[in-house]
Design a protein around this motif. Structure first.
Motif, short mmCIF file in Angstrom:
data_model
loop_
_atom_site.label_atom_id
_atom_site.label_comp_id
_atom_site.label_asym_id
_atom_site.label_seq_id
_atom_site.Cartn_x
_atom_site.Cartn_y
_atom_site.Cartn_z
N ALA A 151 0.88 -0.94 0.04
CA ALA A 151 -0.09 0.01 0.02
C ALA A 151 1.09 1.21 -0.19
N THR A 152 0.27 2.35 -0.26
CA THR A 152 1.03 3.85 -0.37
C THR A 152 0.73 4.39 1.11
N GLU A 155 -2.80 5.79 0.87
CA GLU A 155 -3.84 4.72 1.08
C GLU A 155 -4.04 4.50 2.66
N VAL A 156 -3.26 4.42 3.30
CA VAL A 156 -3.23 4.14 4.80
C VAL A 156 -3.62 5.58 5.54
#
Length: 528
Positions: A151-152, A155-156
């Motif tokens: 994930a980037t 996104e978190v």
């Protein structure tokens, strides 16, 4: 007699106020529900966002309480809700209507599905990070969770409690705009769009925790009236050399890739790191518009438009730092960050305009091309006065922001059946700017009697901004400066002293009283 008239006037105004308040309350309703996982366990601190059904614009949002419940007040209208929680799939509702006949929309119990990815016939479940609620902030622990892999950072972040992102990429906290996003406790000095692009190019594996601070204390700058989001990156605690490498690729008519390198070296009292990321993010969007307008005289005008948009961004970033432990309580270090963008944006629109027997074609070609660079240097010193968290920190910072680029707008007019344009309009602008920011800061943080958290600090800064905006008209392929719209701004800001004592009284149950006092001196000089 006059007193009686005044009393009647006051009574009438009071009655009117009560009536208007009651009327306003009568025009509002509520959206509520309860969030659980498949095992029936409540999901606290999950995001619930309300969008307008008409244009999908963000209206408001909230987070679920400790029991997974949410109650959101809204005005009458048509909406849909979006629920997100780290480690679970996003829930999107159907359109709902809140009106006088249905003033409370109850979703009852909503069960979120775990975010499960199948890789080579192996199911990988995204482990939920731990959410720790402290007296003055909420801490989301990302390090070591499976959801960070692949994930980037963006996104978190957008799934963190209370963090909402609108259509333009602006980050909101509990439905309020004006959020300041910090990295390792330091300002990023990036716009919302630049910050979004940087976080999209950063791997979530770099993140240790995300701190969500709704009521910032005096140690933070005054900016960010809606709150502060502090992204804390990992620090190496392993002796020797270690690191990681990540890469990804995606194709959607344009090349998209991301690469990242994390390298750490710890030996003796020295701890150094290098984090490098490079990404290219492209986007293609097709657009179509068709309108018919019939006038009273029976003549019909037709607008038939087609458009295509290309956006390409190359985003490099580099973080280099080192720390030296003088002893168990004192350390000194330095850090250097570079973040850049090379952006090309092209939007072409073809318009077929028909009015009765006449037909015209207009071709619009709009281009934006710019390069942006953000460099930051930091020298810091930490002195821990005891083992209970009492410490003094000193920071010296220098920030250089640089942008060079511009845009062009070309409209070409054609008659039906003729490929040669009978008229061409072309406008161009250039917007170079540069900022130099120097600052020095000393902060104290400690506790008294284990009940009172005391923070205070001194800060001085010097800012020089140089912003130039030039407009041009093109005649016979020759650029001519438009002095009526062109300007050059140079500003100097000096903040001499900022004394910021803060007292946070707290017990085991939470905050009792928060007292802050600011003493602020500044000078702003400018010319244009």
């Amino acid at each position: 007699m006059q007193t009686l008239k005044n009393m009647k006037t006051i009574l009438a105004l009071l009655t009117l106020t009560i009536f208007l308040t009651s009327f306003a309350q009568a025009q509002s309703g509520m959206i509520k529900g309860e969030l659980k996982d498949n095992q029936g366990t409540p999901l606290p601190y999950s995001n619930v966002v309300v969008y307008q059904s008409s244009d999908s614009s963000l209206l408001t949002g909230s987070i679920t309480d400790a029991e997974g419940k949410f109650n959101i007040n809204v005005k009458y209208g048509d909406y849909y809700i979006k629920i997100s929680a780290v480690g679970f799939e996003t829930y999107l509702s159907k359109s709902i209507t809140v009106n006088a006949n249905n003033s409370t929309v109850d979703f009852s119990t909503i069960k979120l599905q775990e975010d499960v990815q199948v890789m080579d016939a192996v199911e990988v479940k995204a482990m939920r990070p731990q959410v720790i609620v402290e007296a003055d902030k909420m801490v989301v622990s990302v390090e070591g969770t499976a959801m960070a892999a692949g994930a980037t950072a963006y996104e978190v972040l957008e799934k963190s409690p209370g963090v909402f992102v609108d259509q333009d990429g602006n980050i909101q906290l509990n439905g309020k705009s004006g959020v300041q996003v910090m990295i390792d406790g330091r300002r990023s000095y990036l716009s919302a769009a630049d910050l979004q692009n940087m976080l999209q190019g950063m791997s979530a594996d770099n993140i240790k925790t995300i701190e969500i601070i709704n009521n910032p204390s005096a140690k933070y700058d005054a900016e960010g009236n809606a709150g502060i989001i502090n992204i804390t990156l990992k620090k190496n605690n392993i002796q020797g050399v270690n690191g990681s490498l990540n890469a990804g690729y995606r194709y959607n008519e344009m090349q998209n890739y991301n690469t990242g390198l994390q390298l750490n070296h710890k030996k003796g009292n020295w701890n150094s790191f290098i984090n490098a990321d490079l990404s290219q993010r492209g986007r293609i969007r097709d657009a179509g518009f068709y309108r018919e307008i019939t006038q009273n005289n029976g003549v019909t005008t037709i607008f038939d438009q087609t458009g295509k948009e290309y956006v390409n961004r190359v985003i490099p970033s580099l973080r280099i730092g080192t720390d030296y432990d003088i002893n168990d309580r004192q350390s000194i270090g330095m850090m250097f960050n570079v973040y850049g963008q090379d952006v090309y944006h092209d939007f072409n629109i073809d318009t077929d305009l028909k009015q009765g027997a006449n037909e015209f074609i207009i071709n619009s070609d709009n281009q934006i091309d710019y390069r942006f660079l953000n460099t930051q240097g930091n020298l810091h010193y930490v002195h821990k006065l005891d083992t209970n968290g009492t410490k003094i920190t000193t920071d010296l910072n220098y920030v250089k922001l640089f942008n060079n680029g511009g845009s062009s707008f070309t409209n070409s007019y054609f008659q039906e059946g003729n490929d040669q344009a009978y008229a061409v309009e072309k406008l161009e602008n250039e917007n170079p700017f540069a900022y130099d920011i120097y600052s020095a800061q000393v902060d104290f943080e400690g506790k008294l009697f284990d009940l009172i958290k005391v923070e205070s600090g001194l800060k001085a800064s010097h800012v020089v901004s140089d912003n130039e905006l030039n407009f041009y008209e093109l005649q016979d392929n020759q650029r001519e400066l438009d002095p009526n719209r062109t300007n050059h701004f140079i500003y100097t800001e000096q903040i001499f002293v900022s004394i910021r004592p803060n007292h946070l009284y707290q017990t085991r149950r939470g905050v009792i009283f928060n007292h802050q006092l600011f003493l602020y001196f500044s000078q702003l000089l400018g010319s244009s």
